[in-house]
Enzyme design. Structure first.
Site, PDB file in Angstrom:
ATOM      1  N   LYS A 150    -126.023  48.539  21.593  1.00 31.12           N
ATOM      2  CA  LYS A 150    -126.921  49.099  22.594  1.00 31.12           C
ATOM      3  C   LYS A 150    -127.600  50.356  22.042  1.00 31.12           C
ATOM      4  CE  LYS A 150    -122.966  51.208  25.020  1.00 31.12           C
ATOM      5  NZ  LYS A 150    -121.888  50.582  24.249  1.00 31.12           N
ATOM      6  N   GLU A 186    -124.397  45.208  32.365  1.00 33.41           N
ATOM      7  CA  GLU A 186    -124.841  45.887  33.582  1.00 33.41           C
ATOM      8  C   GLU A 186    -124.623  47.402  33.521  1.00 33.41           C
ATOM      9  OE1 GLU A 186    -122.365  47.284  35.791  1.00 33.41           O
ATOM     10  OE2 GLU A 186    -120.880  46.728  34.279  1.00 33.41           O
ATOM     11  N   ARG A 232    -127.032  54.484  25.908  1.00 31.69           N
ATOM     12  CA  ARG A 232    -127.334  53.898  27.217  1.00 31.69           C
ATOM     13  C   ARG A 232    -128.641  54.451  27.761  1.00 31.69           C
ATOM     14  NH1 ARG A 232    -121.745  53.900  27.140  1.00 31.69           N
ATOM     15  NH2 ARG A 232    -120.750  52.064  28.078  1.00 31.69           N
ATOM     16  N   SER A 251    -119.250  59.413  24.136  1.00 34.02           N
ATOM     17  CA  SER A 251    -120.349  58.858  24.927  1.00 34.02           C
ATOM     18  C   SER A 251    -120.630  59.714  26.164  1.00 34.02           C
ATOM     19  CB  SER A 251    -120.048  57.402  25.295  1.00 34.02           C
ATOM     20  OG  SER A 251    -121.176  56.775  25.840  1.00 34.02           O
TER      21      SER A 251
END
Length: 592
Positions: free
Chosen positions: A413, A400, A305, A149
């Protein structure tokens, strides 16, 4: 060198099929560098709900060929034991652009094919959401994505999705971990003949982009917008998918941050390739200023993200927090659902427990269901699936840490979906003479002002961390050994109204059992809610340990009618948290 370390080194030298990493360990042994061998050899890198993630080096504590082969052999055996028809359904394997990612994807595929399990692979790098999406489309037994990631360039990882196309949760993590330990002897895997195996199958992204197109509501309006967008892929894999998604939404082509547009495993322009980190959007801001752009869009390297910034009226760039973006997305989903005429009683949205409570306030005001869960999309995705079984529609979920989930076809996501959904949202706002930040203020006026202040304390001593949390659970020193905990009753002049401790399994707001409805956390995790009886100002404060870093993290949110008062309250809460609750100076806690 003690005998147990010697055994670990000898076992490594016997089993490692990679001559380069084998030589790494042999060299350390020849040099007598036992301190480094200790770091490399133990503790063994642990397979958890996030799979594996660590530095790319030789050794049992690192990411390398041998660890990937053993993980794949153990995972394969576990899947064959626990998933119906796994050998006919097959598995999905994808990889990003990091060093060793392509080879490790091939080793993973080869390990499954070695056991007669078909494997679906993509031709080239993929963004992470494509793997769980394909698991669902192909009805595969599981999925593996080789990625770290937004970690630094030295790291890589092994992420696992279960047959429901959601990241694994308990007890599968422990089951897979045990299975890995039972399958340590690496089978000989021939990568040269892998491509000719009849069990190697391909998948493309056609169905995924049909899903992306289905999210678009205002294509003609998008095509007419005067807004200009700058996009950064953060040296990751998102650019081709982003270009396609923009075209499907009818949006004008974005202006790329050229220096960060193409995949580069060394991430040369950023220290940490995470859009949340300070300074990572500097190049995007410079590009946007030069182009006269209105908004900046950013995806992290594996594109799950999303971050965004808006050029304010005075020319200063406003970078939105994950909670602010979550609020904007939730409001847009609510508006679309209302317009459809479907009953709001069947609408549900999900957020992690450390995320903003604004959607909760929105749900109370509007009449839809809000569900919270533990941190991580493994929990958000599974919560959404459970709500669907109960008859709800779940068009949105978020955490968040800039992770956002849209629609019913992907329960993870997705930075590409979030980017075009945000772009379409600001197009519609612009048509109405608004901006994302001005609309956010309207939402605050409607549902109350919410402000977050998230940070952490650094503590490298586990005993100190345990002592701090033990004190919070017996704050007045009067808690009986077999009785309920005694937590602080006030903070910054507010009365604590509810405490939920997901470590010991206590929730003061759930009598008569006082057991939390959320599953327990593997580390320390306590959430406090407090309120001013005078003006209704509220705070939610979650304190938890990190599973990967020497940190005590806190997530603080205040809400009320007066933005200035909320901001001042948060300052006081952080001060008391640090000086009184954590005793930061006495305990030698570091701060960022």
């Amino acid at each position: 060198m003690d005998s147990t370390l010697k055994d670990l080194v000898e076992q490594w030298l016997r089993l490692d099929p990679n001559e380069e990493t084998k030589a790494e360990i042999q060299s350390l042994l020849d040099e007598g560098n036992f301190l480094e061998l200790e770091r490399r050899m133990r503790p063994r890198i642990e397979f958890g709900t996030a799979g594996l993630r660590g530095r790319m080096e030789a050794g049992w504590a690192r990411m390398n060929d041998l660890i990937v082969i053993q993980a794949s052999q153990g995972l394969c055996a576990y899947v064959l034991r626990n998933v119906n028809n796994a050998r006919t359904r097959g598995v999905v394997v994808g990889h990003d652009h990091r060093h060793h990612s392509e080879k490790w994807a091939k080793l993973t595929a080869a390990a499954f094919i070695d056991q007669g399990v078909p494997v679906y692979v993509h031709d080239g790098v993929v963004h992470t959401p494509l793997v769980p999406f394909t698991v669902k489309v192909k009805n595969a037994a599981c999925g593996v994505m080789i990625t770290a990631s937004h970690n630094p360039k030295y790291d890589n990882g092994y992420k696992v999705y279960w047959e429901n196309a959601v990241q694994i949760i308990e007890p599968h993590d422990k089951g897979i971990s045990m299975s890995i330990l039972e399958h340590q002897e690496p089978h000989p895997l021939d990568l040269e003949t892998l491509s000719s195996s009849p069990l190697l199958r391909t998948f493309d992204d056609a169905a995924y982009f049909e899903y992306i197109a289905s999210l678009c509501h205002y294509r003609s309006l998008n095509a007419q917008t005067p807004l200009k967008f700058v996009n950064t892929s953060m040296h990751g894999v998102s650019n081709p998918a982003m270009s396609n998604a923009f075209a499907l939404f009818g949006l004008p082509k974005y202006i790329p941050v050229v220096a960060q547009q193409k995949p580069d495993p060394d991430f040369p322009t950023v220290k940490f390739p995470n859009p949340e980190e300070k300074g990572t959007l500097d190049l995007a801001i410079a590009t946007a200023n030069e182009a006269g752009a209105d908004y900046i869009l950013a995806q992290d390297p594996d594109s799950d993200r999303f971050a965004a910034a808006e050029k304010g009226s005075e020319g200063k760039w406003i970078q939105f927090t994950g909670d602010q973006l979550g609020t904007l997305f939730a409001s847009a989903c609510l508006d679309k659902y209302k317009a459809s005429g479907r009953p709001l009683s069947k609408l549900a949205m999900v957020a992690s427990t450390v995320s903003s409570k604004m959607i909760e306030a929105m749900a109370h005001a509007e009449g839809f269901k809000f569900a919270e869960c533990l941190t991580g999309f493994k929990y958000i995705g599974n919560t959404a699936l459970a709500l669907e079984k109960d008859g709800y529609e779940v068009p949105f979920g978020y955490e968040e840490a800039i992770g956002f989930m849209f629609g019913s076809q992907l329960r993870d996501k997705d930075g590409v979906a979030a980017s075009v959904m945000f772009a379409e949202l600001v197009v519609t706002l612009n048509q109405a003479g608004k901006t994302a930040s001005s609309h956010l203020k309207e939402l605050y006026e409607r549902y109350g002002f919410f402000q977050t202040n998230n940070s952490y304390f650094i503590c490298t001593e586990p005993a100190t961390i345990n002592k701090i949390f033990a004190r919070l659970r017996n704050y007045d020193g009067r808690a009986a050994p077999d009785g309920p905990p005694h937590y602080p009753t006030t903070i910054a002049g507010l009365e604590v109204t509810r405490v939920r401790d997901l470590t010991v399994g206590y929730d003061s707001g759930n009598p008569p059992s006082y057991k939390p409805t959320l599953p327990l956390s593997s580390g320390h995790m306590i959430q406090f809610r407090a309120e001013s009886k005078a003006d209704g100002t509220k705070i939610t404060l979650t304190i938890r340990t990190s599973g990967t870093e020497p940190k005590i993290k806190y997530y603080l949110e205040g809400s009320g009618k007066d933005a200035v008062a909320v901001e001042e309250l948060l300052r006081k809460v952080v001060e008391e948290l640090s000086e009184v609750w954590m005793e930061a100076d006495k305990n030698g806690l570091g701060k960022p």
